[in-house]
Design a protein around this motif. Structure first.
Motif: not given
Length: 146
Positions: A87-96, A101-105, A134-135, A140-146
């Motif tokens: 999850l941490f890696k996936a969040l790092q891959a997101l744009e600012e 948006l994730i932070y506020y929601i 969310l998708c 991204l999480i699925k990719n990082f798990e592999e």
């Protein structure tokens, strides 16, 4: 009446001194020590069987499944750490702006309407962005798990 003495530590001299006490105080003091000795004996009888259950490195449990719950199960701990890492890696891959948006929601518990006002979009646009995000995070999480 027989004289009774107790050996008492004197902090000013740093030595033990014999002090004369009354018969009543002497018996109360001895009774208190007797209770303390009995309490220690009971504790030792209880502690010894349970202390043998612990062992290994840092007192870790060894082969005592009745003590391992879902919370402290090593497999669950490893899985939770792996999920957090992904999850941490996936969040790092997101744009600012996606992170905002994730932070506020999810962190600030703002509604989609409040986020729409904040970002200057319609509520429907925020809803679509949230679903896409969310998708994207799930992928991204699925990719990082592999």
């Amino acid at each position: 009446m027989e004289k009774r003495f107790l050996s008492v530590f004197n902090p000013s001299t740093g030595q033990y001194e014999n002090v004369e006490v009354t018969e009543e105080f002497y018996h109360a003091y001895r009774r208190m020590n007797w209770r303390e000795e009995k309490r220690e004996q009971k504790y030792q009888r209880w502690f010894i069987p349970f202390s043998s259950l612990k062992g290994g490195l840092n007192g870790a449990f060894q082969n005592f499944h009745e003590f391992i719950t879902n919370i402290n199960n090593p497999e669950n701990i490893m899985d939770a750490n792996a999920e957090k890492c992904c999850l941490f890696k996936a969040l790092q891959a997101l744009e600012e702006d996606e992170l905002r948006l994730i932070y506020y929601i999810f962190y600030r518990d703002m509604t989609e309407s409040e986020c729409a006002k904040l970002f200057g979009y319609s509520k429907q646009a925020i809803n679509k962005r949230k679903k896409r995000l969310l998708c994207k995070i799930a992928e991204l999480i699925k990719n990082f798990e592999e």
